[in-house]
Design an enzyme around this catalytic site. Structure first.
Site, PDB file in Angstrom:
ATOM      1  N   GLU A 177     -19.672  20.058 -15.196  1.00 23.91           N
ATOM      2  CA  GLU A 177     -20.426  21.195 -14.657  1.00 23.91           C
ATOM      3  C   GLU A 177     -20.486  21.165 -13.130  1.00 23.91           C
ATOM      4  O   GLU A 177     -20.608  20.098 -12.524  1.00 23.91           O
ATOM      5  CB  GLU A 177     -21.866  21.199 -15.187  1.00 23.91           C
ATOM      6  CG  GLU A 177     -22.011  21.686 -16.600  1.00 23.91           C
ATOM      7  CD  GLU A 177     -21.771  20.603 -17.614  1.00 23.91           C
ATOM      8  OE1 GLU A 177     -21.501  20.931 -18.793  1.00 23.91           O
ATOM      9  OE2 GLU A 177     -21.845  19.415 -17.227  1.00 23.91           O
ATOM     10  N   PHE A 235     -16.860  29.082 -18.271  1.00 28.40           N
ATOM     11  CA  PHE A 235     -17.972  29.043 -19.206  1.00 28.40           C
ATOM     12  C   PHE A 235     -19.275  28.737 -18.462  1.00 28.40           C
ATOM     13  O   PHE A 235     -19.275  28.359 -17.314  1.00 28.40           O
ATOM     14  CB  PHE A 235     -17.764  27.949 -20.265  1.00 28.40           C
ATOM     15  CG  PHE A 235     -16.535  28.121 -21.106  1.00 28.40           C
ATOM     16  CD1 PHE A 235     -16.535  28.973 -22.198  1.00 28.40           C
ATOM     17  CD2 PHE A 235     -15.373  27.431 -20.807  1.00 28.40           C
ATOM     18  CE1 PHE A 235     -15.402  29.126 -22.981  1.00 28.40           C
ATOM     19  CE2 PHE A 235     -14.235  27.573 -21.586  1.00 28.40           C
ATOM     20  CZ  PHE A 235     -14.243  28.429 -22.678  1.00 28.40           C
ATOM     21  N   ARG A 236     -20.403  28.915 -19.193  1.00 25.13           N
ATOM     22  CA  ARG A 236     -21.732  28.482 -18.747  1.00 25.13           C
ATOM     23  C   ARG A 236     -22.158  29.198 -17.466  1.00 25.13           C
ATOM     24  O   ARG A 236     -22.294  28.608 -16.402  1.00 25.13           O
ATOM     25  CB  ARG A 236     -21.779  26.959 -18.599  1.00 25.13           C
ATOM     26  CG  ARG A 236     -21.466  26.281 -19.924  1.00 25.13           C
ATOM     27  CD  ARG A 236     -21.543  24.766 -19.887  1.00 25.13           C
ATOM     28  NE  ARG A 236     -21.179  24.238 -21.209  1.00 25.13           N
ATOM     29  CZ  ARG A 236     -21.042  22.961 -21.512  1.00 25.13           C
ATOM     30  NH1 ARG A 236     -21.244  22.043 -20.583  1.00 25.13           N
ATOM     31  NH2 ARG A 236     -20.710  22.586 -22.737  1.00 25.13           N
ATOM     32  N   ASN A 237     -22.420  30.483 -17.641  1.00 18.79           N
ATOM     33  CA  ASN A 237     -22.819  31.321 -16.509  1.00 18.79           C
ATOM     34  C   ASN A 237     -24.171  32.008 -16.719  1.00 18.79           C
ATOM     35  O   ASN A 237     -24.293  33.199 -16.479  1.00 18.79           O
ATOM     36  CB  ASN A 237     -21.734  32.376 -16.287  1.00 18.79           C
ATOM     37  CG  ASN A 237     -20.422  31.806 -15.825  1.00 18.79           C
ATOM     38  OD1 ASN A 237     -20.309  31.316 -14.709  1.00 18.79           O
ATOM     39  ND2 ASN A 237     -19.412  31.895 -16.673  1.00 18.79           N
TER      40      ASN A 237
END
Length: 439
Positions: A177, A235-237
């Site tokens: 991340e 991803f992961r927004n």
């Protein structure tokens, strides 16, 4: 705003809910509004040490690592600007610490080659950039974040991460991340006016292609995420895990790859509470056609509840996108159960310009990497990155002694110390946005 559910694909400006084949439960809110986010003065407490960073070395006298090893409380100021090449991760393990990157001369401070890890409480980090780049081994790359807030509960209360303020930081070129929060002991975190961008896709992560932007782990409470620019993360927004409490407002998300906001089920009975207010999602060159902007799922066992407020978001994701998707068991409320401690809410149509003006480290004196990212967004050319141009992050040393005020812990106006007012003035000078504590 009247909530309704629809299965049709939504275009351009969207304020409706597109449900996953069912009608979500839409009810009036009955919750008292909870204030979330950091409530801390960092190292600005009586008896604090003012530690000067005088070189760009990884360690040793005058280094940032040495300053962070001092007994807390500590306010770190910089007599040098430039890039610090880390030989290992840099850890903040002592409570009551402020890293004041606004005190550095131009071009500010960039950390390269490792992760900044926060393992304690009452921490403020302002106006620095963190760009780890790929590690040499799969083991390094497995958890090679940009910034990680993950105090380990096994280490005792001083190892818990709570009351953490990240303001005007830039995190990019991570293998895992770009920015992550983990462990249930992590709570009361504000991520404000920062750039979370270009998490690396094919860069040696053991799981293969990755590119993860912002992760809020399971059970993490009191998280405020406002005024940030998230760009070119596949991803992961963000990603929000079950049991988290998250207020996500006034963020500009550009070029999300496979999904925007996503939820993770942990299969237990903990409740999840979120608010998505006045954000902007905009497709880019790597955005898939059928992307979900905000995909809210009901999580956990039958005893768990997912409560969500969604209002005023702009979704410019294309003709085939789904702006918002919810599970039928999700409880959609008509007013926000959460409010951010540091957020001055603005209309969604002002969010994009505000991100360009205020997001990231030293927005009035940006480093080359941040300038390139913003310029690429404005030209519609910003892309997901596999191999980062690490040489672009290298800035030569510039030495100018920080002019710390005399008697820095004398009480000045508004009950603040003189050093707090000085840091506020520098924050505004390098382009930081005012807040209730800094005008």
């Amino acid at each position: 705003m009247a909530l309704r559910c629809s299965s049709r694909r939504l275009k351009r400006r969207v304020y409706a809910l597109s449900c996953l084949g069912f009608v979500a439960l839409c009810v009036p809110a009955t919750y008292a509004q909870t204030v979330v986010g950091a409530d801390t003065r960092g190292g600005a407490v009586p008896g604090a040490t003012i530690a000067r960073v005088t070189n760009l070395d990884d360690s040793g006298p005058g280094s940032l690592r040495a300053a962070l090893a001092l007994p807390s409380p500590t306010i770190v100021v910089f007599d040098v600007g430039g890039t610090i090449p880390l030989k290992s991760d840099l850890k903040i393990s002592r409570p009551f610490t402020t890293i004041a990157g606004q005190s550095a001369p131009s071009p500010g401070i960039t950390l390269m080659g490792g992760t900044l890890r926060i393992h304690s409480h009452d921490i403020i980090v302002e106006h620095i950039s963190v760009r780890p780049g790929p590690g040499k081994t799969a083991k390094e790359n497995d958890n090679r974040d940009g910034i990680s807030i993950d105090g380990n509960p096994a280490g005792g209360e001083n190892s818990f991460s709570f009351n953490v303020l990240l303001e005007n930081v830039s995190a990019s070129w991570s293998v895992d991340e770009a920015l992550s929060l983990w462990y249930e002991s992590t709570r009361n975190v504000t991520i404000r006016n920062s750039i979370i961008a270009e998490a690396l896709r094919s860069a040696g992560h053991p799981k293969g292609d990755h590119s993860m932007g912002l992760l809020v782990g399971p059970g993490i409470s009191g998280v405020e995420i406002s005024g940030n620019l998230l760009a070119s993360n596949v991803f992961r927004n963000p990603a929000i895990s079950q049991g988290a409490t998250v207020y996500f407002a006034n963020n500009y998300v550009y070029n999300p790859g496979q999904n925007g906001a996503q939820f993770y089920d942990r299969g237990n009975d903990t409740n999840t509470v979120t608010s998505f207010v006045n954000n902007v999602y905009e497709s880019g060159r790597d955005t898939k056609k059928a992307i979900f902007g905000i995909a809210v799922s009901a999580m956990g066992t039958s005893g768990a509840r997912t409560t969500t407020y969604i209002s005023g978001n702009i979704m410019n994701l294309g003709d085939y996108a789904h702006a918002v998707a919810t599970n039928p068991a999700t409880l959609i409320v008509n007013s926000s159960p959460l409010v951010g401690r540091w957020t001055s809410l603005m209309p969604a149509d002002e969010v994009k310009a505000a991100a360009f003006r205020y997001a990231g480290s030293r927005p009035a004196d940006r480093n080359a990497v941040d300038r390139t990212i913003i310029d690429a967004i404005q030209r519609g050319q910003e892309r997901v990155v596999d191999t980062p141009p690490m040489e672009q992050a290298i800035e030569k040393a510039n030495y100018v002694a920080a002019d710390v005020p005399n008697d820095p812990f004398a009480v000045a106006g508004n009950g603040q110390y003189r050093i707090e007012q000085w840091l506020c003035a520098l924050h505004r000078k390098v382009g930081g946005q005012e807040s209730s504590r800094c005008k």
